[in-house]
Each structure stands twice: as structure tokens, then as C-alpha cells.
Design an enzyme around this catalytic site. Sequence first.
Site, short mmCIF file in Angstrom:
data_model
loop_
_atom_site.label_atom_id
_atom_site.label_comp_id
_atom_site.label_asym_id
_atom_site.label_seq_id
_atom_site.Cartn_x
_atom_site.Cartn_y
_atom_site.Cartn_z
N ARG A 1 0.83 -1.21 0.00
CA ARG A 1 0.00 0.00 0.00
C ARG A 1 0.86 1.25 0.00
O ARG A 1 0.48 2.27 -0.59
CB ARG A 1 -0.97 -0.01 1.18
N GLU B 1 -18.64 4.96 0.54
CA GLU B 1 -17.93 4.24 -0.52
C GLU B 1 -18.76 4.12 -1.79
O GLU B 1 -18.22 4.15 -2.90
CB GLU B 1 -17.53 2.85 -0.03
N PHE C 1 -14.67 -2.81 1.62
CA PHE C 1 -15.67 -1.79 1.30
C PHE C 1 -15.71 -1.51 -0.21
O PHE C 1 -16.77 -1.32 -0.78
CB PHE C 1 -15.36 -0.50 2.05
N HIS D 1 -5.55 -3.34 2.15
CA HIS D 1 -5.90 -4.13 3.34
C HIS D 1 -6.69 -5.38 2.96
O HIS D 1 -7.61 -5.79 3.65
CB HIS D 1 -6.68 -3.29 4.35
N ASP E 1 -7.94 -6.09 13.20
CA ASP E 1 -9.32 -5.60 13.05
C ASP E 1 -10.32 -6.73 12.86
O ASP E 1 -11.52 -6.56 13.08
CB ASP E 1 -9.42 -4.61 11.88
N ARG F 1 -1.60 -4.90 3.10
CA ARG F 1 -1.34 -3.90 4.12
C ARG F 1 0.09 -3.89 4.63
O ARG F 1 0.70 -2.84 4.80
CB ARG F 1 -2.30 -4.15 5.29
#
Lengths: 309, 271
Positions: free
Chosen positions: A8, A56, A81, A107, A115, A165
Site C-alpha cells: 500500500r 464508498e 468496502f 488491506h 481488526d 497492508r
Amino acid sequence: MSEYKAIRVAYGEALAELGAENEKVIALDADLSHATMTCTFAEKFPDRFFNAGIAEQNMISMSAGLSTMGYIPFASTFAIFGAGRAYEQVRNSVAYPHFNVKLAMTHAGVTLGEDGGSHQAIEDIALMRVVPGMTVIVPCDANETRKAVKAAAQIDGPVYLRLARLPSLIFDNDMPFEVGKANVMKEGSDIVIFTCGIMVETALEAAKDLEVKGVHMAVVNIHTIKPLDQAAVLKYSQSCKRILTLEEHSVIGGLGDAVADALIGNGDFKFKKLGVQDRFGQSGKPDAILKEYGLTKEAVINEVQKMIN
Amino acid sequence: MNISQIEAKCKALRLDIINMIADAASGHPGGSLSIVEMLACIYYYKMNIDPKSPNLESRDRFVLSKGHAAPAYYAVLGDLGFFEKSEFKAFRQLGSILQGHPDAKKAPGVDASTGSLGQGVSIAVGMAIGAKKKNPNVNVYTILGDGELQEGQVWEAMMAASHYKLDNLTVLIDHNGLQIDGQNEEVMSLGDLREKFTAFGLECIEVDGNNVSQIIEALDVKTTKPKCIIGNTTKGKGVSFMENVANWHGKAPTQAERELAQRELEGMVNV
């Protein structure tokens, strides 16, 4: 000395580089620019960066509208998302009219880590692969990411970039990158492993250990899931006869199924898909998660030995 | 075009809509008929377009966010010469440029593919952001249904329109009060739309959405904010047996019904 960089982070840098080369390039984010690293672009080109806020669906459809004005929008958020929540906007606002929008989602996969399962996209390759006209690219390191970002801008149509990520190993920058053309990372004749993204490193480590044990495993980096390099898949499958696929994604609908599709009717093979076995992810340290889900060097070696014997 | 010319045009458009849907034996007459005046005022009075150069960069843009009203859209585009009117016969048929919902890849003059509700208005917002950067003279228009306002994405788009100060965007609401399952107020009440759009930062004007002079006046209002025109309309407008009947949302007229509608629209019968 091995060098590591998060894919990323490489994406943010590549996007900023591309922005300097091509003023049509713009970026959109949904309040995650410091995680997706579009902030690198935003700092350099504030006039060409648009935050959609935590919305989004609107971001994806706005990107579609911006593309009709001659821009090349790169829209970014977490893969869950971008490919998940806004799936239908990707399908209908962007892909159905084949608009020139790049979906660079970060991610992705279980290595998002702590998470947890709610945020770990394990089905995004499947979701994007099934959309007609969509190009799907999963870069394996920082260099490949930079090349993929540049290549995506050259494609007239929607492109999905699946970006990881965590810091990951940087391979040789001399490695070529052509959309739809697999990279052979290591030759081998006993078994072939088709892989992509951060799993390329895992596969190479396994291949190295197997070599010591006298097993020659070819490692093929399928950075472009769609369009798939059918010729490379067929060539290595037919020469090795034993096939593994390895991906940080569900075994349903991802790289493994893409490879399987290419092989149907083309010979007799021993074939096994390694990946997330139809279950959700969960919280944990990325390394612990990879172990739990069988996405490690040891798991690959174990599977290879079962197939060889 | 002046007011009476546009009014005459509306009558012809309604006939095309009825015929298109009847020929296809499929389509959405109610919400196509209700937007005729708003669509006609946008295209024949307001927009800067050239049907011979449908991709001209400096053109104004239109997005039919309520994509199921495609017959009205096609009637206007065909009349303006974006494509031959003979295409109307192929509406909803295999291989046609006139898909059930507007397809930007297929129909000249269609700037966005729509039909999945709530997305068109977001696309229009993206266009307006791009237009502001590239060519400040380009205006973007979009028509939404009132039922469509139940989609959360619409409000995401309104937030963005206001945030990015899109004074080049005009959002028109076809407020006919009906959706497939019945009245908006029964299915999912919309509340005070004027207050809602105003609260989201738009300049809101309420008009009779089937009244050409009122629509034109509203379109001409100058404002520094994105504009919302709430057009209070009659679903099925112009065909008495379709007016205000939710069941005509997505049903094609039979041959007998088509003839009745034609006679009525041509002023041959009094209702």
C-alpha cells in the site's frame, strides 16, 4: 540484505509518480487516505484529490462520473468496502459502461490482522473476477505494485488492484511486468505452485526448502488473475502434472478457481487449492492468522509432500 | 424553444412513449409520462448540446438517475436526432441500442448507464466535479424519482454536491408520490423533501413538475449552491386511465389501451 515495503505504501508512491506524469490522473478516497496511502498523492496534488467521506458507494459512482469527463480516477478504500460494500456500484456505475476507473483497494486478505474478520476481504478477487471486462491484478511486492499502477493507467477500462497492508519482501526490480503475463519466479519439474500477492514469497521459501529435500517445485507468480495467462498455466501444469494454488483469499472463486477453469479438459492432474477454506477471518497477529489458515511455508511443504508420495 | 412549442413537443413525446412501451409489450409508462415536461425543458430549453457531436467535451450532461423512465429519454434523444426514431421499434429487443434501462455503451447521447437507483445522481455529482475543474460552463442535470430517494446513496451524493459546492449541478425530483408497491407515504415515507434537500445544502425550489413555464423559471434561477427542483408531478400524466395508478409503474398497455391512450393524447376524446 532483504528490503521490505508495504504494498500500500508503494501504491501511494506510485500514484503520486503517475500523477506527475499524467495530469488526467485523480484520486478518490473514503476517509482512509492515510491507510490506503492515497495521502501521498493528495499532498502533492491537492486539487486532484477528492475525499468522499465515509461513503464508498458514492465514491465509486462519482469516480464513474469523473471518468466521463476525461479523468483517470483511482478510487481507494479497504478491499472489503471497495469490492464488497460498493460491489454493485462497481458493477453498474463503472464496469457495465466499461468506464475508465481504477479500483485500488488495500488491506485485502487476512493479513489485515487485528481488526478481524469483518474487515478482512477474502472474496474480493472472486467478486471482481466475475465482472465482465474487469482486469484483476494482485501485485506481489513494491516494485510490481509500481509497475501495475502505471500499467493500469494505460488500460482503457476498469481495473481492480488488490493491495496488501503489511511490509513485504521486495523482489528483483528487473522482473518484467506485463498485464496478463505470468512471471516464473523459479523453475521446477516435480510440481508447480501458482500463486499471487504476498503468497509469492511464501511459495518461494517453501520451494527453497523443498529443493534441499530433492523436490523441484516451480513457482509461478500469477499477478494478473484476469485475463489469466492460460499459456503459462497450461505449460507448467502439463510439464509438472502436480499443481498447487496458493492465495490469501477464499479457495472459492479466486486464483485457484481461475487456474482450475483453465485446466478443465486439458489433461489429468493432481490439483489442490490452498487458501482460506470457506471460512471467515478473525483477529490476531498476521503471522498467527496465516498459520491458523494454513498460509505458511510449512503448510505448503506439507501439502507438496502429500502430493509427491 | 418557447413554452408553447415545448408543450406541443411534450404531447408528441408522450405518444412515442406509449408506442415504444406497447410495441415492446414491456416497460415503465407511469414514471416516463410524469417526467416528460421536466425532461423536455432540460433538453429543448436549457441544455447546450449538439446531437451531431454527442461526445463534444463542452456539452452539458444529463443523467437519468431514474433509469426505468428510459422511454421518455429515448423519445427526446430520438427526436433531437442522436439516433434514428426507427430505433424506437427495437426498444427492449435483443441487440437494440435502446436497452430496458439507459446504456451509455450502446445509445448515442446517453452519458451514463443507469437503472440501479441511487447511482445516477452520484455519477452526476462526479461529472459536475469534473466539469468544474475542466470547463466551468458545463452544467449537469439529473432526474431522480421520489421513491429513489429511499436509497441512502442519494444522500451521500447530496452531501458531496454541497461539500464540493457544485453550482453547476441541478437535481430534479419527479415527485409523483407513487412507487411500485404503492404510495411513498405507505411504503417508506419521505418526510419534508424541501427541508431535507435544504438541510443538505441545496437551493430548493418546488414547482408543478408538469408545468412547463414553472419548470423553466426554476431552471433559470441563479444560485451559488447546487440546485434541487422538486417537481410535483402526476404519475402516468396525460393518459387518464394511467394517472395516479401505481399499477402502471411497470406495465405495458394492451393494444386496446394503446389506442385509447393515443386517441386521448391526440385530443380525439375528451376525458
